[in-house]
Design an enzyme around this catalytic site. Structure first.
Site, PDB file in Angstrom:
ATOM      1  N   HIS A  50       0.817  -1.223   0.000  1.00  0.00           N
ATOM      2  CA  HIS A  50       0.000   0.000   0.000  1.00  0.00           C
ATOM      3  C   HIS A  50       0.850   1.271   0.000  1.00  0.00           C
ATOM      4  CE1 HIS A  50      -3.628  -2.271   0.445  1.00  0.00           C
ATOM      5  NE2 HIS A  50      -3.320  -2.724   1.640  1.00  0.00           N
ATOM      6  N   ASP A  68      -3.343 -10.488  -2.274  1.00  0.00           N
ATOM      7  CA  ASP A  68      -3.882  -9.925  -1.039  1.00  0.00           C
ATOM      8  C   ASP A  68      -5.331  -9.492  -1.275  1.00  0.00           C
ATOM      9  OD1 ASP A  68      -2.549  -8.505   1.688  1.00  0.00           O
ATOM     10  OD2 ASP A  68      -4.355  -7.514   0.941  1.00  0.00           O
ATOM     11  N   HIS A  86      -6.832  -6.904  -0.205  1.00  0.00           N
ATOM     12  CA  HIS A  86      -6.909  -5.466  -0.456  1.00  0.00           C
ATOM     13  C   HIS A  86      -6.070  -5.118  -1.680  1.00  0.00           C
ATOM     14  CE1 HIS A  86      -7.603  -5.886   3.964  1.00  0.00           C
ATOM     15  NE2 HIS A  86      -8.548  -5.002   3.703  1.00  0.00           N
ATOM     16  N   ASP A 102      -5.172 -12.492   3.675  1.00  0.00           N
ATOM     17  CA  ASP A 102      -6.403 -11.967   4.262  1.00  0.00           C
ATOM     18  C   ASP A 102      -7.636 -12.213   3.396  1.00  0.00           C
ATOM     19  OD1 ASP A 102      -5.125 -10.244   2.518  1.00  0.00           O
ATOM     20  OD2 ASP A 102      -5.199  -8.499   3.840  1.00  0.00           O
TER      21      ASP A 102
END
Length: 303
Positions: free
Chosen positions: A119, A156, A158, A240
């Site tokens: 990120h 991931d 996200h 996740d």
């Protein structure tokens, strides 16, 4: 030839506030899951150098992060006394893993460090991340090792907005990323394709399971990788998307991570001598994280 594991105890010293999902206990879960794993070539992740970080981030940004004392960078992203050292281990581990794989010392590698990195944008820390570990590793492979084509696959839950930002204008890199949508950080629409048609975003609906993921990868991701013919595959390995994870709503299980790892290793066997470097990103249910990492590394080790 076995899988090489890069990690370091400094990553336990990145301390976040009580109750924060990106906590030192994540590292302990990964360590416990791999503690009795036979056949791993275990190495300390070295400290990332300024020159490594500067492949993706400007000097002004590096200096700002280095000078920031303990406390929040934003509502989600925090620093403690040990954070900079831990973050440099993440950068250094990813770079060292690329060196080991490209030199032939290792067929593939897993970098088990924290904080995560996908990120972190060019000049903005966010989403628990300080530096773009995988993007830095990709640029190192391209610039230092003179590769012509490097692929990054991010599974991931996200969206890897930081990796997308850092590699947006890099025609030598293909980024393929699947993510739950809608979900924070709100990026990752299929219309986001990079400056050189080098970004592939694959949104996955909340509540969807591993069968949906497998169909999407078979239809969209693997054909793009095959056409790109990468000389190295880097994985942003976030766990996740697991059904037990508290921060999202996908329903993958350990077997889905195994399937995806095996498929990516097979693609690497086809195009780049099996050369794969996987770097830990998210995963916030501690038990699910440990089980998923163990399954992922097991699949790497037998590839």
């Amino acid at each position: 030839m076995t899988t090489t594991l890069f990690t370091h105890s400094d990553c336990l010293n990145h301390v976040t506030p009580p109750g924060h999902p990106e906590q030192a206990a994540r590292m302990r879960s990964v360590e416990a899951a791999l503690a009795h794993f036979d056949g791993l070539d275990r190495r300390d992740a070295p400290l990332g150098r300024d020159e490594d970080i500067l492949r993706c981030h400007p000097r002004k940004y590096l200096d700002r992060i280095a000078a920031h004392g303990p406390g929040p960078l934003d509502a989600d992203t925090h620093m403690s006394e040990g954070s900079m050292q831990a973050a440099r281990r993440g950068v250094g581990g990813a770079v060292a893993a690329v060196d080991a794989v490209l030199s032939g010392e290792a067929k593939n590698a897993f970098v088990g460090t924290r904080p995560p990195g996908h990120h972190a944008e060019t000049a903005r820390p966010m989403g628990f991340c300080l530096f773009g570990n995988v993007s830095i590793a990709a640029k190192h492979a391209l610039d230092f090792h003179d590769l012509a084509r490097v692929a990054v696959v991010d599974f991931d839950v996200h969206h890897g907005n930081g990796t997308q930002d850092l590699l947006w204008d890099e025609p030598r890199a293909l980024l393929a990323t699947s993510q739950q949508m809608p979900l924070w950080p709100g990026t990752g629409d299929p219309s986001e394709t990079g400056a050189h048609d080098n970004v592939l975003n694959v949104p996955l609906a909340p509540g969807s399971d591993g069968a949906v993921m497998r169909a999407e990868y078979e239809e969209k991701v693997f054909p793009r990788l095959d056409a790109f013919r990468p000389e190295l595959i880097l994985i942003s390995a976030g766990f996740d998307a697991h059904a037990d994870d508290p921060l999202a709503n996908l329903n993958w299980v350990e077997e889905d991570f195994v399937w995806l790892t095996e498929k990516l290793c097979a693609m690497a066997d086809l195009h780049c001598g099996g050369r794969v470097v996987s770097v830990l990103e998210g995963g916030y249910d501690l038990d699910a994280l440990g089980r998923s990492v163990a399954a992922h590394v097991q699949a790497l080790s037998v590839a």
